[in-house]
Motif scaffolding. Structure first.
Motif, PDB file in Angstrom:
ATOM      1  N   LEU A   1      -6.740  28.726   5.826  1.00 28.16           N
ATOM      2  CA  LEU A   1      -7.043  28.210   7.149  1.00 28.16           C
ATOM      3  C   LEU A   1      -8.555  28.076   7.282  1.00 28.16           C
ATOM      4  O   LEU A   1      -9.295  28.955   6.873  1.00 28.16           O
ATOM      5  N   CYS A   2      -9.000  26.990   7.802  1.00 29.27           N
ATOM      6  CA  CYS A   2     -10.447  26.811   7.961  1.00 29.27           C
ATOM      7  C   CYS A   2     -10.728  25.971   9.183  1.00 29.27           C
ATOM      8  O   CYS A   2      -9.823  25.424   9.809  1.00 29.27           O
ATOM      9  N   LEU A   3     -11.992  25.875   9.508  1.00 29.78           N
ATOM     10  CA  LEU A   3     -12.417  25.082  10.661  1.00 29.78           C
ATOM     11  C   LEU A   3     -11.997  23.630  10.557  1.00 29.78           C
ATOM     12  O   LEU A   3     -11.727  22.982  11.557  1.00 29.78           O
ATOM     13  N   LEU A   4     -11.939  23.110   9.343  1.00 31.97           N
ATOM     14  CA  LEU A   4     -11.626  21.698   9.171  1.00 31.97           C
ATOM     15  C   LEU A   4     -10.188  21.379   9.585  1.00 31.97           C
ATOM     16  O   LEU A   4      -9.875  20.265   9.967  1.00 31.97           O
ATOM     17  N   LYS A   5      -9.307  22.359   9.521  1.00 34.09           N
ATOM     18  CA  LYS A   5      -7.921  22.141   9.950  1.00 34.09           C
ATOM     19  C   LYS A   5      -7.712  22.584  11.392  1.00 34.09           C
ATOM     20  O   LYS A   5      -6.908  22.006  12.111  1.00 34.09           O
ATOM     21  N   LYS A   6      -8.444  23.609  11.815  1.00 29.54           N
ATOM     22  CA  LYS A   6      -8.253  24.164  13.151  1.00 29.54           C
ATOM     23  C   LYS A   6      -8.606  23.180  14.246  1.00 29.54           C
ATOM     24  O   LYS A   6      -8.013  23.171  15.306  1.00 29.54           O
ATOM     25  N   LEU A   7      -9.563  22.313  14.004  1.00 28.50           N
ATOM     26  CA  LEU A   7     -10.028  21.405  15.041  1.00 28.50           C
ATOM     27  C   LEU A   7      -9.042  20.292  15.369  1.00 28.50           C
ATOM     28  O   LEU A   7      -9.299  19.489  16.240  1.00 28.50           O
TER      29      LEU A   7
ATOM     30  N   GLY B   1     -15.568  30.395  14.115  1.00 23.60           N
ATOM     31  CA  GLY B   1     -15.072  30.855  12.825  1.00 23.60           C
ATOM     32  C   GLY B   1     -13.615  31.277  12.897  1.00 23.60           C
ATOM     33  O   GLY B   1     -13.178  31.884  13.871  1.00 23.60           O
ATOM     34  N   VAL B   2     -12.876  30.942  11.859  1.00 23.98           N
ATOM     35  CA  VAL B   2     -11.451  31.263  11.823  1.00 23.98           C
ATOM     36  C   VAL B   2     -11.198  32.436  10.890  1.00 23.98           C
ATOM     37  O   VAL B   2     -10.526  33.390  11.241  1.00 23.98           O
ATOM     38  N   THR B   3     -11.748  32.360   9.696  1.00 30.01           N
ATOM     39  CA  THR B   3     -11.535  33.418   8.706  1.00 30.01           C
ATOM     40  C   THR B   3     -12.625  34.477   8.831  1.00 30.01           C
ATOM     41  O   THR B   3     -13.637  34.283   9.510  1.00 30.01           O
ATOM     42  N   SER B   4     -12.423  35.586   8.159  1.00 31.47           N
ATOM     43  CA  SER B   4     -13.414  36.660   8.227  1.00 31.47           C
ATOM     44  C   SER B   4     -14.740  36.232   7.584  1.00 31.47           C
ATOM     45  O   SER B   4     -15.809  36.639   8.037  1.00 31.47           O
TER      46      SER B   4
ATOM     47  N   SER C   1     -18.111  36.232   9.638  1.00 31.16           N
ATOM     48  CA  SER C   1     -19.256  36.994   9.134  1.00 31.16           C
ATOM     49  C   SER C   1     -20.512  36.127   9.107  1.00 31.16           C
ATOM     50  O   SER C   1     -21.591  36.574   9.519  1.00 31.16           O
ATOM     51  N   PHE C   2     -20.371  34.907   8.633  1.00 33.37           N
ATOM     52  CA  PHE C   2     -21.521  34.009   8.621  1.00 33.37           C
ATOM     53  C   PHE C   2     -21.990  33.712  10.041  1.00 33.37           C
ATOM     54  O   PHE C   2     -23.184  33.654  10.320  1.00 33.37           O
TER      55      PHE C   2
END
Length: 142
Positions: free
Chosen positions: A47-53, A94-97, A101-102
């Protein structure tokens, strides 16, 4: 004395302009790094920002299907939101840890950066006040 004061003022304002340009450059770097993290995690199938949006995007499709310029606009929006607002939890976060963190690192870095800018502005005003006060004393002595 007045010429040197004017030169100091220009030097101070140039330094503040440099800090503003540096702020924009740091946001660009943060946006590019976050995009790189999202692309890396997307390549791993996570899962990442590119899919969450996909939910919040105007055209209702994943951001990964958008042109690079639209992706850049979204990530630069994220960078400016995080750097100026602090704990941003809006439509781009951010979606993932790893992404979170970043995001925390970026927030902390910009808190230190704004503290430095505030200290510089206070120093410039203090120097301007001392210069103004000494010039005012000269006027009153005349």
């Amino acid at each position: 004395m007045i010429l040197s004061s004017s030169f100091e003022d220009k030097k101070n304002y140039n330094f503040l302009a440099f800090l503003a340009l540096f702020y924009v450059s740091l946001n660009h770097i943060a946006a590019c790094v976050m995009h790189g993290i999202a692309v890396y995690e997307n390549g791993r199938g996570g899962l990442c920002l590119l899919k969450k949006l996909a939910v919040t995007n105007v055209v209702d499709q994943p951001l990964i299907d958008e042109p690079a310029f639209i992706q850049y606009i979204n990530f630069i929006y994220w960078a400016f939101s995080v750097s100026s607002g602090g704990s941003y939890a809006g439509d781009i976060a951010g979606v993932t840890s790893f992404q979170k963190s970043f995001e925390i690192i970026v927030m902390l870095f910009f808190r230190v950066y704004f503290t430095f800018i505030s200290a510089e502005v206070a120093t410039i005003f203090a120097r301007a006040y001392v210069s103004f006060k000494s010039n005012l004393d000269k006027v009153f002595q005349f």
